[in-house]
Motif scaffolding. Structure first.
Motif, PDB file in Angstrom:
ATOM      1  N   LEU A 208      30.084  25.757 -30.162  1.00 49.96           N
ATOM      2  CA  LEU A 208      30.405  26.120 -28.781  1.00 49.96           C
ATOM      3  C   LEU A 208      29.199  26.719 -28.074  1.00 49.96           C
ATOM      4  N   VAL A 209      28.487  27.631 -28.766  1.00 48.68           N
ATOM      5  CA  VAL A 209      27.302  28.249 -28.166  1.00 48.68           C
ATOM      6  C   VAL A 209      26.235  27.192 -27.906  1.00 48.68           C
ATOM      7  N   LYS A 210      26.045  26.288 -28.854  1.00 47.78           N
ATOM      8  CA  LYS A 210      25.058  25.228 -28.685  1.00 47.78           C
ATOM      9  C   LYS A 210      25.432  24.320 -27.519  1.00 47.78           C
ATOM     10  N   SER A 211      26.718  24.014 -27.391  1.00 47.89           N
ATOM     11  CA  SER A 211      27.165  23.179 -26.282  1.00 47.89           C
ATOM     12  C   SER A 211      26.941  23.870 -24.943  1.00 47.89           C
ATOM     13  N   CYS A 212      27.231  25.174 -24.883  1.00 48.76           N
ATOM     14  CA  CYS A 212      27.009  25.927 -23.638  1.00 48.76           C
ATOM     15  C   CYS A 212      25.523  25.980 -23.288  1.00 48.76           C
ATOM     16  N   ARG A 213      24.670  26.138 -24.310  1.00 49.40           N
ATOM     17  CA  ARG A 213      23.229  26.191 -24.056  1.00 49.40           C
ATOM     18  C   ARG A 213      22.729  24.847 -23.524  1.00 49.40           C
ATOM     19  N   ASN A 214      23.203  23.758 -24.100  1.00 49.65           N
ATOM     20  CA  ASN A 214      22.810  22.438 -23.609  1.00 49.65           C
ATOM     21  C   ASN A 214      23.254  22.226 -22.173  1.00 49.65           C
ATOM     22  N   GLU A 215      24.460  22.704 -21.855  1.00 54.35           N
ATOM     23  CA  GLU A 215      24.958  22.572 -20.488  1.00 54.35           C
ATOM     24  C   GLU A 215      24.097  23.388 -19.522  1.00 54.35           C
ATOM     25  N   THR A 216      23.687  24.593 -19.951  1.00 51.71           N
ATOM     26  CA  THR A 216      22.834  25.431 -19.106  1.00 51.71           C
ATOM     27  C   THR A 216      21.488  24.758 -18.852  1.00 51.71           C
ATOM     28  N   GLN A 217      20.924  24.145 -19.890  1.00 51.64           N
ATOM     29  CA  GLN A 217      19.644  23.449 -19.732  1.00 51.64           C
ATOM     30  C   GLN A 217      19.772  22.264 -18.793  1.00 51.64           C
ATOM     31  N   LEU A 218      20.883  21.541 -18.878  1.00 54.23           N
ATOM     32  CA  LEU A 218      21.103  20.410 -17.973  1.00 54.23           C
ATOM     33  C   LEU A 218      21.244  20.879 -16.531  1.00 54.23           C
ATOM     34  N   GLN A 219      21.915  22.025 -16.338  1.00 54.06           N
ATOM     35  CA  GLN A 219      22.038  22.563 -14.980  1.00 54.06           C
ATOM     36  C   GLN A 219      20.682  22.969 -14.422  1.00 54.06           C
ATOM     37  N   GLU A 220      19.831  23.550 -15.273  1.00 54.73           N
ATOM     38  CA  GLU A 220      18.491  23.928 -14.817  1.00 54.73           C
ATOM     39  C   GLU A 220      17.683  22.700 -14.415  1.00 54.73           C
ATOM     40  N   ILE A 221      17.804  21.624 -15.173  1.00 54.27           N
ATOM     41  CA  ILE A 221      17.097  20.389 -14.842  1.00 54.27           C
ATOM     42  C   ILE A 221      17.627  19.789 -13.544  1.00 54.27           C
ATOM     43  N   ALA A 222      18.953  19.869 -13.350  1.00 51.95           N
ATOM     44  CA  ALA A 222      19.573  19.242 -12.175  1.00 51.95           C
ATOM     45  C   ALA A 222      19.300  20.008 -10.892  1.00 51.95           C
ATOM     46  N   TYR A 223      19.148  21.336 -10.975  1.00 53.89           N
ATOM     47  CA  TYR A 223      19.065  22.153  -9.760  1.00 53.89           C
ATOM     48  C   TYR A 223      17.707  22.842  -9.585  1.00 53.89           C
ATOM     49  N   THR A 224      16.720  22.510 -10.422  1.00 49.99           N
ATOM     50  CA  THR A 224      15.419  23.173 -10.346  1.00 49.99           C
ATOM     51  C   THR A 224      14.305  22.144 -10.176  1.00 49.99           C
ATOM     52  N   ASP A 225      13.344  22.457  -9.306  1.00 46.77           N
ATOM     53  CA  ASP A 225      12.161  21.610  -9.144  1.00 46.77           C
ATOM     54  C   ASP A 225      11.198  21.872 -10.291  1.00 46.77           C
ATOM     55  N   HIS A 226      10.825  20.827 -11.009  1.00 37.99           N
ATOM     56  CA  HIS A 226      10.018  20.991 -12.216  1.00 37.99           C
ATOM     57  C   HIS A 226       8.612  21.528 -11.907  1.00 37.99           C
ATOM     58  N   LEU A 227       8.055  21.119 -10.761  1.00 41.44           N
ATOM     59  CA  LEU A 227       6.687  21.512 -10.432  1.00 41.44           C
ATOM     60  C   LEU A 227       6.578  22.981 -10.049  1.00 41.44           C
ATOM     61  N   THR A 228       7.461  23.428  -9.157  1.00 42.90           N
ATOM     62  CA  THR A 228       7.366  24.788  -8.621  1.00 42.90           C
ATOM     63  C   THR A 228       8.245  25.796  -9.353  1.00 42.90           C
ATOM     64  N   GLY A 229       9.265  25.300 -10.042  1.00 42.30           N
ATOM     65  CA  GLY A 229      10.206  26.213 -10.684  1.00 42.30           C
ATOM     66  C   GLY A 229      11.223  26.796  -9.727  1.00 42.30           C
ATOM     67  N   LEU A 230      11.228  26.302  -8.473  1.00 36.40           N
ATOM     68  CA  LEU A 230      12.176  26.783  -7.465  1.00 36.40           C
ATOM     69  C   LEU A 230      13.406  25.884  -7.441  1.00 36.40           C
ATOM     70  N   ARG A 231      14.444  26.353  -6.772  1.00 39.87           N
ATOM     71  CA  ARG A 231      15.656  25.555  -6.619  1.00 39.87           C
ATOM     72  C   ARG A 231      15.361  24.337  -5.748  1.00 39.87           C
ATOM     73  N   ASN A 232      15.885  23.186  -6.138  1.00 42.48           N
ATOM     74  CA  ASN A 232      15.697  21.982  -5.340  1.00 42.48           C
ATOM     75  C   ASN A 232      16.784  21.890  -4.278  1.00 42.48           C
ATOM     76  N   ARG A 233      16.863  20.731  -3.631  1.00 40.57           N
ATOM     77  CA  ARG A 233      17.815  20.579  -2.522  1.00 40.57           C
ATOM     78  C   ARG A 233      19.262  20.769  -3.005  1.00 40.57           C
ATOM     79  N   ALA A 234      19.609  20.152  -4.149  1.00 42.44           N
ATOM     80  CA  ALA A 234      20.969  20.308  -4.673  1.00 42.44           C
ATOM     81  C   ALA A 234      21.263  21.762  -5.017  1.00 42.44           C
ATOM     82  N   GLY A 235      20.265  22.447  -5.612  1.00 43.80           N
ATOM     83  CA  GLY A 235      20.448  23.854  -5.939  1.00 43.80           C
ATOM     84  C   GLY A 235      20.607  24.722  -4.703  1.00 43.80           C
TER      85      GLY A 235
END
Length: 265
Positions: A208-235
């Protein structure tokens, strides 16, 4: 009289277990037809099991072995509900753990007094415990158990099934261990079952903890700009909607960086 009391103890447990299955299962037929089938099956099962078990010297002493016959309810349940066998077992064992623990407590509390009226005391204590706890149990069934059944995947449902079956077996074994304290093999088997449940519980928590961590990482990828580390448009839209729903005041800062496109490219 004592026979009728023992049957009432069993019927109370059966009624709670079938109600949980009816709450969690997807029905194939109307409630009346399902109730009629359960009534006929229960009448045959209770009558037949009483004829068999009553011939033994241990019948009515609170050992709870009659509950093993509850697995026979898989036959009508499989025909009356649109559920897979593992899902049915998860639901049934989750309920049996509750009813079996209530029964075990009732038996050993009643054994503190004289042997006279033992069966009636078990029934009264069990009924009182149901009256005080069944509402909270069904509240958890509708909120917690159904949520787990609907959202567990990737092998977590199999671990949940193993834990549920393990706790059901542990409840029966603990009751037998209390009744027969000199049975060394029984104590060793109980210890092995409890050890297995502990291992499976930690495995379930880890998954369960591993699944939650994977979900958190996916959310960071989906809502964060990789270059600047800031929230993207969706975020940005997600954060703004969250703040507006909470009626929290906030401000927006807009900056235009010249020739940033070449860096971004």
């Amino acid at each position: 009289m004592e026979i009728a009391v023992n049957l009432l103890v069993v019927l109370e447990m059966v009624g709670v277990n079938l109600s949980v299955m009816h709450t969690c299962g997807t029905r194939k037929y109307s409630g009346r037809r399902i109730a009629a089938v359960f009534l006929l099956f229960t009448a045959g099962l209770v009558g037949g099991s009483y004829v068999l078990l009553s011939r033994g010297s241990q019948f009515g002493n609170g050992n709870g072995l009659f509950s093993v016959l509850g697995f026979l309810y898989l036959i009508p349940i499989r025909l009356l509900y649109r559920e897979s066998l593992p899902r049915i077992l998860s639901i049934m064992c989750s309920s049996w753990v509750y009813t079996m623990l209530i029964f075990v407590f009732s038996v050993h509390f009643s054994s503190l007094f004289s042997e006279a009226g033992f069966a009636l005391r078990v029934l009264l204590v069990q009924t009182g415990l149901y009256a005080g706890t069944v509402w909270f149990f069904f509240r958890w069934v509708k909120g917690g158990l159904l949520f787990l059944l609907h959202h567990m995947n990737g092998g977590l449902d199999k671990i949940l099934l193993a834990v549920s079956v393990g706790w059901y077996a542990a409840a029966i074994l603990l009751n037998l261990t209390f009744l027969y304290p000199k049975a060394l093999i029984l104590r060793l088997v109980t210890l092995c079952v409890l050890t297995g449940i502990a291992a499976m519980s930690y495995l379930l928590i880890y998954r369960l903890v591993k699944s939650c961590r994977n979900e958190t990482q996916l959310q960071e990828i989906a809502y964060t700009d990789h270059l600047t580390g800031l929230r993207n448009r969706a975020g940005l839209f997600l954060d703004a909607n969250t703040l507006m729903e909470k009626k929290t005041p906030f401000s927006l800062v807009f900056m235009d960086l010249n020739r940033f496109k070449s860096i971004n490219d």
